[in-house]
Design an enzyme around this catalytic site. Structure first.
Site, mmCIF file in Angstrom:
data_model
loop_
_atom_site.group_PDB
_atom_site.id
_atom_site.type_symbol
_atom_site.label_atom_id
_atom_site.label_comp_id
_atom_site.label_asym_id
_atom_site.label_seq_id
_atom_site.Cartn_x
_atom_site.Cartn_y
_atom_site.Cartn_z
ATOM 1 C CE LYS A 194 -1.626 2.623 2.958
ATOM 2 N NZ LYS A 194 -1.599 4.018 2.231
ATOM 3 N N GLY A 247 8.026 4.618 6.904
ATOM 4 C CA GLY A 247 7.221 5.845 7.244
ATOM 5 C C GLY A 247 7.682 6.543 8.444
ATOM 6 C CB SER A 248 5.802 8.963 10.642
ATOM 7 O OG SER A 248 4.608 8.477 10.569
ATOM 8 N N GLY A 252 4.708 4.147 12.377
ATOM 9 C CA GLY A 252 5.254 2.783 12.683
ATOM 10 C C GLY A 252 4.964 1.879 13.912
ATOM 11 C CD GLU A 269 14.411 0.137 6.382
ATOM 12 O OE1 GLU A 269 14.914 1.288 6.946
ATOM 13 O OE2 GLU A 269 14.815 -0.727 6.105
ATOM 14 C CB CYS A 303 14.227 8.316 5.604
ATOM 15 S SG CYS A 303 15.235 7.452 4.229
ATOM 16 C CD GLU A 404 11.993 12.537 9.475
ATOM 17 O OE1 GLU A 404 10.713 12.172 9.901
ATOM 18 O OE2 GLU A 404 12.606 11.804 8.727
HETATM 19 P P1 NAD Z 1 3.303 8.489 7.225
HETATM 20 O O1 NAD Z 1 3.872 7.278 8.441
HETATM 21 O O2 NAD Z 1 2.346 9.509 7.434
HETATM 22 O O3 NAD Z 1 3.079 7.226 6.104
HETATM 23 C C1 NAD Z 1 3.525 6.289 5.627
HETATM 24 C C2 NAD Z 1 2.733 5.552 5.060
HETATM 25 O O4 NAD Z 1 1.915 4.725 6.187
HETATM 26 C C3 NAD Z 1 1.492 5.929 4.089
HETATM 27 O O5 NAD Z 1 1.356 4.788 3.190
HETATM 28 C C4 NAD Z 1 0.311 6.053 4.996
HETATM 29 O O6 NAD Z 1 -0.858 5.962 4.212
HETATM 30 C C5 NAD Z 1 0.504 4.724 5.787
HETATM 31 N N1 NAD Z 1 0.161 5.079 7.299
HETATM 32 C C6 NAD Z 1 -0.053 6.255 8.083
HETATM 33 N N2 NAD Z 1 -0.601 5.905 9.123
HETATM 34 C C7 NAD Z 1 -1.085 4.580 9.210
HETATM 35 C C8 NAD Z 1 -1.729 3.771 10.097
HETATM 36 N N3 NAD Z 1 -1.984 4.137 11.242
HETATM 37 N N4 NAD Z 1 -1.853 2.401 9.807
HETATM 38 C C9 NAD Z 1 -1.385 2.111 8.488
HETATM 39 N N5 NAD Z 1 -0.853 2.754 7.603
HETATM 40 C C10 NAD Z 1 -0.616 4.136 8.308
HETATM 41 O O7 NAD Z 1 4.695 8.913 6.654
HETATM 42 P P2 NAD Z 1 4.915 9.962 5.412
HETATM 43 O O8 NAD Z 1 4.616 11.267 5.737
HETATM 44 O O9 NAD Z 1 3.964 9.562 4.317
HETATM 45 O O10 NAD Z 1 6.396 9.945 5.073
HETATM 46 C C11 NAD Z 1 7.231 10.659 5.618
HETATM 47 C C12 NAD Z 1 8.152 9.708 6.737
HETATM 48 O O11 NAD Z 1 8.488 8.598 6.259
HETATM 49 C C13 NAD Z 1 9.260 10.593 7.418
HETATM 50 O O12 NAD Z 1 9.229 10.088 8.678
HETATM 51 C C14 NAD Z 1 10.338 9.916 6.680
HETATM 52 O O13 NAD Z 1 11.677 9.929 7.414
HETATM 53 C C15 NAD Z 1 9.958 8.246 6.547
HETATM 54 N N6 NAD Z 1 10.716 7.570 5.639
HETATM 55 C C16 NAD Z 1 11.633 6.536 6.043
HETATM 56 C C17 NAD Z 1 12.292 5.917 5.181
HETATM 57 C C18 NAD Z 1 13.293 4.718 5.596
HETATM 58 O O14 NAD Z 1 13.765 3.729 4.600
HETATM 59 N N7 NAD Z 1 13.660 4.749 6.971
HETATM 60 C C19 NAD Z 1 12.233 6.066 3.885
HETATM 61 C C20 NAD Z 1 11.306 7.235 3.338
HETATM 62 C C21 NAD Z 1 10.505 7.761 4.245
#
Ligand code: NAD
Length: 512
Positions: A194, A247-248, A252, A269, A303, A404
């Site tokens: 997703k 993601g965040s 996570g 990640e 990230c 961040e």
């Molecule tokens: P986010 O956590 O808001 O969303 C990421 C994904 O998770 C999206 O697909 C979103 O729909 C889904 N999501 C959000 N809340 C959820 C929940 N409660 N349950 C299930 N799925 C959920 O992050 P973002 O704003 O899309 O991306 C930015 C973040 O991603 C930053 O913190 C960045 O550092 C991190 N990131 C990490 C890496 C890595 O490899 N470590 C790589 C890229 C981005």
């Protein structure tokens, strides 16, 4: 920057490109080899370069998730009926198909996600390489024979987990999609991925190309949907065997909590607040270039962004002056223009967050060396642009040192000694990456060993490869999702015992 001409509607071109892959103008999810829609609401896709909606797609409802999980479970069994070499050939073919349509893929990613086309052209090739790299692993992934001290033959098997749910963010959707899908299917799993609801198109295209390359229908399913609904439903599904989340840290931890209820493991990640350390003996020209790439590449929506720049006090003033002058020359603008190095922020919510964090940084005592908001010349575009921004003399306790930003904003903090640089670098709960610039070889390796981070660069920044393990320490997550390490994470080890003695002794207790 002088003339800027972004007042365009990319919608018709994006929809045409999408139709060329999907066979339909409608956007939904890719499940069991077909574009499906379910009964979800219509969600907007917005062009970051103009702020205008260019398309809508159907949010996946529970029926779409169920269908994807069923299809994945069936396809995984089909996939494992192929020989390992045959699976490798399919993966090589996926790489070939990506290369064949690289121009179209790059264009749709650039126009829909707001990523500079000059970056994306290279990234598409990297994504092809991810499939090709893991294609080579398909017939080399095997267990071992262990010389146990009994009459048994004991060997291990690296078995697939089954259905892997992957959830990815908006900052580099194509790259992250390939980074996760390739090792998962190499290890014999099926995928339900997703992508972010803000940037689903390139991941949907990856799903379409996997099937076109000969993967069983349903091996790679892509869900167009929201995190809190579709994402959570996939994580909690009874067929889910592993969750990989990019993601965040906040999302996570919620996802890991849901997975834990079914005793499902996770690879997380997460975000970062990486320290980029410059010593007085560094090659300063090189370090200034590296410090630009570290935070301004991808408009800081990376990230591993080097968002904390630690500079030795003896060169701090001159370094910041030259760094700010260089930042002002970076071309910011239309992501689809060949010259652009910094495109827009992906979405308004993130742009607003960046703006507020910069204001807060100044209120907490930092000095604005350059940037600080949308470049005036881009105001009329309506795009979510943010100028490369340098805040100087940021206190180690300020929010800019702790949280961040995920934008083109770097905080500079001077230091006086090697010990202090390491202490400052480690004074953060994240631990994703870091770097040091120095010509002193011993110091470079000392610092590489002391900074708490999953990736560390010496006289370099932001180089990563699918061949090398990648992942975080601390609140940047756990598990590794590239290199050979990912194959261990995407498989489970089984130990098989075979009695070889002619007259085996039967023991009631443990033997060995
Ligand atoms: P986010 O956590 O808001 O969303 C990421 C994904 O998770 C999206 O697909 C979103 O729909 C889904 N999501 C959000 N809340 C959820 C929940 N409660 N349950 C299930 N799925 C959920 O992050 P973002 O704003 O899309 O991306 C930015 C973040 O991603 C930053 O913190 C960045 O550092 C991190 N990131 C990490 C890496 C890595 O490899 N470590 C790589 C890229 C981005």
């Amino acid at each position: 920057m002088s003339k800027v001409d972004i007042l365009r509607d990319p919608g018709p071109r994006i929809r045409e490109l999408w139709k060329g892959f999907a066979g339909t103008e409608e956007i939904g999810s890719f499940v069991d080899g077909e574009i499906v829609f379910g009964a979800g609401d219509l969600l907007d896709l917005t062009d970051p370069a103009t702020g205008k909606v260019f398309a809508q797609f159907k949010d996946a409802d529970a029926s779409v998730i169920d269908a994807a999980m069923d299809a994945a479970s069936k396809a995984q069994r089909e996939w494992m009926k192929l020989t390992a070499s045959a699976r490798g050939r399919v993966m090589n073919e996926i790489g070939r198909k990506i290369r064949e349509r690289a121009g179209e893929i790059a264009e749709i990613e650039s126009r829909s996600a707001g990523r500079p086309i000059r970056d994306i052209r290279g990234e598409v090739v990297k994504v092809a390489e991810m499939f090709e790299y893991y294609a080579g692993w398909c017939d080399k992934l095997h267990g071992e024979v262990i010389p146990v001290p009994t009459s048994h033959l004991n060997y291990t098997r690296q078995e697939p987990i089954g259905v892997v749910v992957q959830i990815t963010p908006w900052n580099a959707p194509l790259f992250t999609g390939g980074w996760q899908i390739a090792p998962a299917i190499c290890a014999g799993n099926a995928v339900v991925i997703k992508p972010s609801e803000l940037t689903p198109l390139s991941t949907l295209i990856l799903g379409v190309l996997c099937e076109a390359a000969g993967a069983p229908r349903g091996l790679v399913n892509v869900i167009g949907g929201q995190g809190v609904t579709a994402g959570q439903a996939a994580v909690a599904h009874k067929r889910t065997g592993l969750v990989v989340f990019v993601g965040s840290a906040h999302a996570g931890s919620l996802i890991a909590a849901t997975a834990a209820k079914n005793v499902v493991p996770c690879i997380l990640e997460l975000g970062g607040k990486s320290a980029n350390i410059v010593f007085a003996d560094a090659d300063i020209n090189h370090a200034i270039l590296g410090a630009q790439a570290a935070i301004f590449g991808g408009a800081g929506q990376s990230c591993v962004a080097g968002s904390r720049l630690l500079v030795h006090r003896s060169i701090h003033k001159e370094f910041v002056e030259r760094y700010a002058a260089a930042a002002q020359k970076i071309p910011v603008g239309d992501p689809y223009a060949d010259t652009t190095q910094i495109g827009p922020i992906n979405n308004l919510r993130q742009w607003t967050k960046i703006t507020e964090m910069v204001k807060q940084g100044v209120a907490e005592g930092a000095a604005l060396a350059t940037g600080g908001g949308r470049p005036e010349v881009l105001d009329a575009t309506g795009g979510f642009y943010f100028a490369p921004t340098i805040l100087d003399n940021v206190s180690p306790s300020a929010s800019l040192s702790k949280e961040e930003v995920f934008g083109p904003v770097v905080g500079v903090t001077p230091f006086d000694s090697e010990e202090e640089a390491v202490t400052l670098a480690n004074d953060n709960p994240y631990g994703l990456a870091g770097a040091v610039w120095t010509q002193n070889v011993g110091r470079a390796h000392r610092i590489a060993g002391q900074v708490r981070a999953g990736t560390f660069w010496i006289n370099s920044y932001k180089t990563i490869s699918v061949m090398s393990p990648f992942g975080g320490f601390g609140q940047s997550g756990y598990g590794r999702s590239s290199g050979r390490d990912a194959l261990m994470a995407y498989t489970q080890t089984k130990s098989v015992w075979v009695e070889t003695a002619a007259e085996p002794a039967v023991a009631f207790g443990y033997v060995g």
